[in-house]
Design an enzyme around this catalytic site. Sequence first.
Site, mmCIF file in Angstrom:
data_model
loop_
_atom_site.group_PDB
_atom_site.id
_atom_site.type_symbol
_atom_site.label_atom_id
_atom_site.label_comp_id
_atom_site.label_asym_id
_atom_site.label_seq_id
_atom_site.Cartn_x
_atom_site.Cartn_y
_atom_site.Cartn_z
ATOM 1 N N LYS A 1 0.858 -1.192 0.000
ATOM 2 C CA LYS A 1 0.000 0.000 0.000
ATOM 3 C C LYS A 1 0.889 1.235 0.000
ATOM 4 O O LYS A 1 1.792 1.370 0.841
ATOM 5 C CB LYS A 1 -0.889 0.007 1.246
ATOM 6 C CG LYS A 1 -1.839 1.202 1.275
ATOM 7 C CD LYS A 1 -2.741 1.156 2.482
ATOM 8 C CE LYS A 1 -2.147 1.836 3.680
ATOM 9 N NZ LYS A 1 -2.087 3.300 3.614
ATOM 10 N N ASP B 1 -3.536 4.285 -1.808
ATOM 11 C CA ASP B 1 -4.377 4.759 -0.694
ATOM 12 C C ASP B 1 -4.325 6.282 -0.621
ATOM 13 O O ASP B 1 -3.665 6.852 0.234
ATOM 14 C CB ASP B 1 -3.841 4.115 0.593
ATOM 15 C CG ASP B 1 -4.632 4.547 1.814
ATOM 16 O OD1 ASP B 1 -5.781 4.997 1.660
ATOM 17 O OD2 ASP B 1 -4.095 4.419 2.931
ATOM 18 N N LEU B 2 -5.025 6.907 -1.552
ATOM 19 C CA LEU B 2 -4.993 8.372 -1.557
ATOM 20 C C LEU B 2 -6.261 8.970 -0.949
ATOM 21 O O LEU B 2 -6.385 10.188 -0.855
ATOM 22 C CB LEU B 2 -4.736 8.883 -2.979
ATOM 23 C CG LEU B 2 -3.364 8.411 -3.528
ATOM 24 C CD1 LEU B 2 -3.135 8.891 -4.950
ATOM 25 C CD2 LEU B 2 -2.217 8.885 -2.636
ATOM 26 N N LYS B 3 -7.182 8.141 -0.576
ATOM 27 C CA LYS B 3 -8.387 8.558 0.176
ATOM 28 C C LYS B 3 -8.933 9.879 -0.348
ATOM 29 O O LYS B 3 -9.009 10.875 0.378
ATOM 30 C CB LYS B 3 -8.054 8.713 1.662
ATOM 31 C CG LYS B 3 -7.608 7.453 2.368
ATOM 32 C CD LYS B 3 -7.556 7.681 3.870
ATOM 33 C CE LYS B 3 -6.872 6.567 4.607
ATOM 34 N NZ LYS B 3 -5.398 6.549 4.485
ATOM 35 N N ASP C 1 -13.307 15.090 -2.158
ATOM 36 C CA ASP C 1 -13.443 16.400 -2.818
ATOM 37 C C ASP C 1 -14.784 16.412 -3.522
ATOM 38 O O ASP C 1 -15.584 15.466 -3.368
ATOM 39 C CB ASP C 1 -12.271 16.597 -3.798
ATOM 40 C CG ASP C 1 -11.835 18.051 -3.904
ATOM 41 O OD1 ASP C 1 -12.734 18.909 -4.040
ATOM 42 O OD2 ASP C 1 -10.626 18.328 -3.845
ATOM 43 N N PRO D 1 -17.418 15.890 -6.552
ATOM 44 C CA PRO D 1 -17.465 14.735 -7.445
ATOM 45 C C PRO D 1 -16.547 14.850 -8.659
ATOM 46 O O PRO D 1 -15.809 13.917 -9.005
ATOM 47 C CB PRO D 1 -18.941 14.673 -7.861
ATOM 48 C CG PRO D 1 -19.671 15.284 -6.707
ATOM 49 C CD PRO D 1 -18.772 16.347 -6.171
ATOM 50 N N THR E 1 -9.670 4.460 11.518
ATOM 51 C CA THR E 1 -9.430 3.589 12.673
ATOM 52 C C THR E 1 -8.730 4.323 13.825
ATOM 53 O O THR E 1 -8.614 3.787 14.915
ATOM 54 C CB THR E 1 -8.574 2.390 12.257
ATOM 55 O OG1 THR E 1 -7.442 2.875 11.542
ATOM 56 C CG2 THR E 1 -9.342 1.435 11.389
ATOM 57 N N ARG F 1 -3.272 -4.895 14.917
ATOM 58 C CA ARG F 1 -2.167 -4.882 15.874
ATOM 59 C C ARG F 1 -2.033 -6.242 16.543
ATOM 60 O O ARG F 1 -2.869 -6.624 17.366
ATOM 61 C CB ARG F 1 -2.410 -3.825 16.963
ATOM 62 C CG ARG F 1 -2.224 -2.398 16.485
ATOM 63 C CD ARG F 1 -0.778 -2.125 16.116
ATOM 64 N NE ARG F 1 -0.555 -0.767 15.674
ATOM 65 C CZ ARG F 1 -0.609 -0.357 14.389
ATOM 66 N NH1 ARG F 1 -0.887 -1.202 13.423
ATOM 67 N NH2 ARG F 1 -0.363 0.901 14.079
ATOM 68 N N GLN G 1 -3.496 4.348 16.477
ATOM 69 C CA GLN G 1 -4.696 3.582 16.118
ATOM 70 C C GLN G 1 -5.552 3.346 17.362
ATOM 71 O O GLN G 1 -5.019 3.032 18.428
ATOM 72 C CB GLN G 1 -4.298 2.228 15.518
ATOM 73 C CG GLN G 1 -3.510 2.327 14.233
ATOM 74 C CD GLN G 1 -4.387 2.624 13.020
ATOM 75 O OE1 GLN G 1 -5.546 3.013 13.164
ATOM 76 N NE2 GLN G 1 -3.841 2.454 11.838
ATOM 77 N N GLY H 1 0.922 -1.524 8.678
ATOM 78 C CA GLY H 1 2.093 -0.709 8.385
ATOM 79 C C GLY H 1 3.198 -0.939 9.373
ATOM 80 O O GLY H 1 3.983 -1.886 9.267
ATOM 81 N N ARG H 2 3.223 -0.106 10.414
ATOM 82 C CA ARG H 2 4.357 -0.060 11.326
ATOM 83 C C ARG H 2 4.727 -1.385 11.993
ATOM 84 O O ARG H 2 5.922 -1.646 12.179
ATOM 85 C CB ARG H 2 4.123 1.050 12.359
ATOM 86 C CG ARG H 2 4.244 2.432 11.744
ATOM 87 C CD ARG H 2 3.548 3.496 12.546
ATOM 88 N NE ARG H 2 2.100 3.391 12.461
ATOM 89 C CZ ARG H 2 1.250 4.225 13.058
ATOM 90 N NH1 ARG H 2 1.719 5.203 13.807
ATOM 91 N NH2 ARG H 2 -0.059 4.082 12.918
HETATM 92 O O1 LIG Z 1 -9.112 4.100 8.760
HETATM 93 C C1 LIG Z 1 -7.983 3.967 8.302
HETATM 94 C C2 LIG Z 1 -7.703 4.111 6.964
HETATM 95 C C3 LIG Z 1 -6.432 3.917 6.515
HETATM 96 N N1 LIG Z 1 -5.438 3.614 7.338
HETATM 97 C C4 LIG Z 1 -4.077 3.417 6.779
HETATM 98 O O2 LIG Z 1 -3.621 2.103 7.066
HETATM 99 C C5 LIG Z 1 -2.254 2.140 7.419
HETATM 100 C C6 LIG Z 1 -2.098 1.552 8.791
HETATM 101 O O3 LIG Z 1 -0.771 1.665 9.189
HETATM 102 P P1 LIG Z 1 -0.275 1.208 10.634
HETATM 103 O O4 LIG Z 1 1.168 1.614 10.657
HETATM 104 O O5 LIG Z 1 -0.480 -0.279 10.693
HETATM 105 O O6 LIG Z 1 -1.079 1.912 11.671
HETATM 106 C C7 LIG Z 1 -1.776 3.566 7.325
HETATM 107 O O7 LIG Z 1 -1.133 3.727 6.095
HETATM 108 C C8 LIG Z 1 -3.055 4.383 7.335
HETATM 109 O O8 LIG Z 1 -2.968 5.502 6.507
HETATM 110 C C9 LIG Z 1 -5.687 3.463 8.664
HETATM 111 O O9 LIG Z 1 -4.791 3.181 9.475
HETATM 112 N N2 LIG Z 1 -6.973 3.640 9.128
#
Ligand SMILES: O=c1ccn([C@@H]2O[C@H](COP(=O)(O)O)[C@@H](O)[C@H]2O)c(=O)[nH]1
Length: 782
Positions: free
Chosen positions: A35, A61-63, A66, A68, A125, A186, A195, A215-216
């Site tokens: 991602k 993942d550019l979410k 804006d 339409p 989240t 996690r 989170q 991610g982390r």
């Molecule tokens: O609601 C959301 C939407 C997107 N994310 C993205 O997921 C990863 C999670 O990374 P971690 O390091 O595992 O926390 C991150 O890129 C967010 O932009 C999200 O966490 N929650």
Amino acid sequence: MTAAREKLFVALDTQDLGRAQRLAEALRGRVGGLKLGKEFFTAHGPDGVRAAAGGEPLFLDLKFHDIPNTVAGALRAAAHLRPAIVNLHASGGRAMMTAAAEAVREATEDLGHARPWLIAVTVLTSLDEADLAEVGQSGPAADQVLRLARLAQDCGLDGVVCSPREIALLRAACGPDFKLVVPGIRPAWAAAGDQKRITTPAEALAAGADVLVVGRPVTAAPEPAAAVERLAGARRPAPDIPVATAYLRGCPPRRRRAAAAVPPQPDPAGARPAMTDSFSSPPPSSEPPPGPVALLPVGRTVADAYRFTLQHVGQVLVAALLPFTLSLTMSLLGAGLGGALGFVATLVDVFAYAIFAVAWHRALLVGEPPRVLPQLGGRQLRFWLMSLLLVLIVTLLVGLPAMALSGLAAGGGGGPALGLIVIPLVLLAGYVAARFSFVFPAAAVDERFGLAESWRTTAGNAWRLIGAYLLALFPMIAVVFLLMVVGGSLLGLGGMMGGPGGMGPGGGAPGIGGPAGVVFIALMAVVNYIFAAVFVSLLSLAFRTCTGWVPDSGQAPPAAGPGPGMRMSVDAKICGLSTPDALAAAVAGGARWIGLVFYPRSPRAVSVEQAAALTAGLGPQVETVALLVDPDDALVERVVRGLRPGLLQLHGAESVRRVAEIRSRWETPVMKVIKVARAEDLEPAAAYEPVADRLLFDAKPPATLANALPGGNAVSFDWRLLAGRRWQRPWMLSGGLTLDNVKEAVHISGAPAVDVSSGVETAPGAKSPEKIRAFLELCGAL
Ligand SMILES: O=c1ccn([C@@H]2O[C@H](COP(=O)(O)O)[C@@H](O)[C@H]2O)c(=O)[nH]1
């Protein structure tokens, strides 16, 4: 690649192109995809995305959020990067989402690319209810997630981004084909960071996530590829091993997928590997409870360690035979050798202990009955090396300073000061040993689990562990002392206290002769091994509680029912309690659950206030279950707020959706009751498994019974219907169970737990403490 890893998209949140590429390289072929989000994209743009993703399935993942027209344009531009998943914010509204879906379809058609999943972010989240309230959104996060998910589905989107907590709810509401992409993952060993609505990978998978976004926990790990392995294999206690669950409050849903998700269409250009069907394959079975790692209940763990060992004394002796023979031989040899050879004899002695301990850890953790001649190999070797390493660490850390300091103190005549120095050092030694002790059960079950991991997973439980060891020690000291005194006086042996009564399983070299002495030594050896088994059991149980370890399906004992391996006794729920004496009998007798009925028609009904007063001060060893029959929201709210039950038992005709809703909205585990009279009555269980934490099979109220209650009618059903059945969820049996039939019921049905109400009463609603005690005693002995 395992199903778990194939569902994993790793978030490469970095501005460093080189780092992103290195991570991508390390993870290539090990995860479902990568991602790349706002941080990376803002730094490196589309070219950077191409360079970093390098052909791996890409979640862009550019979410977008804006008007339409702008979002549609952005998605047309994004289509050139051939993403597997793209997204926008659902709160952008219907027009924006509809335009976006149209734009993605058109753009990919024009380019001849596969259409990516277009998914909508619902509620980030990182937000909880308090955050939402601050931005003017009151009510549970789950409500908003559900609202936005429905809107997204209505607009033709493929799925949503949601937190793991809403998976079951959305599955029930939006169906099996709607994609659920889930961040906020996690494992127990990872920090939550920013989170908030999080859970473990196993839980999210089990609940039915299509994609896990992590991610982390991976990218910040020293070895990201290894972190993926750990994460994908992360385990939690098996629900059906009664003792394991006793420590954990509540269970999340584990779902069997109702239908395969539709993978994105293959890329006609063939340049990008499309996500495979295994994305939709069911996750390996696992049962993760939510929330933080449980605290170790000291008393209960010690009691269970003794219970398990004493119930399987014969097996202890089987496990001990080879180690004892080895140990005794080496002791006899070593006694005469001394010096270097004596040291070798000690090493062999430790290896003999490793053989025993590995066998016993496996007996408890994976239900593998010990063998007289076990297969010897890496497990025992690892265990042995770990034992030596731990001895070395403790000696270096504590033993040597203690010796040096005590020498100084003695030289300076500081006798009393000696204690002040040595006692803290001994405590430190115990502390260090306790923190590292999980490497042993881990080695026995082939887990890659080093000292650092043991240190981490014992955090918060170290003093409890030490307390448990000390508590377990008292009966041992008493028994050994008694044996010494009695044995000594019977045999007329002097100086017994210095004989073979060491707590180690091998014992010392016999210092007494004659047949009586040999018998005595043999007896001491048996006792020593039994106590060693108690310690090993204690460690296994603590390991399972604190790390959430659960066996792989390949090595697990049968998920339900008495299997060929070893098992603990049957857990029991005493339901319909309404008086303090009955409740006290249930708790003292070792009931795992106590049930309170919130159904006015029942003779066992209590009010929320009564229930709260009755259960005030209950310890963690027993879980409160609130029995509800088709409850409305107001009742659930009152019960949850007033009682904080560990489990909601839904005993009416609640639909799958309602069960999911109750569980998610009140964030309380639920047990759905399946009422059985005939074989086909079991069928609905499969539909409830995805949304319920437990199942309870109860007798269907007979149509002929006037004023029948939803349960507790003293009616049983044909237990053979359950024989040999395997359920994804932990389950229990109820319906007309009594002191006279519970043994047979368990034997026939294979129930791992039972629930009784009328069977321990003298009249409807009048619980008998004596019957409760007797019933629990029976269950404990099953
Ligand atoms: O609601 C959301 C939407 C997107 N994310 C993205 O997921 C990863 C999670 O990374 P971690 O390091 O595992 O926390 C991150 O890129 C967010 O932009 C999200 O966490 N929650």
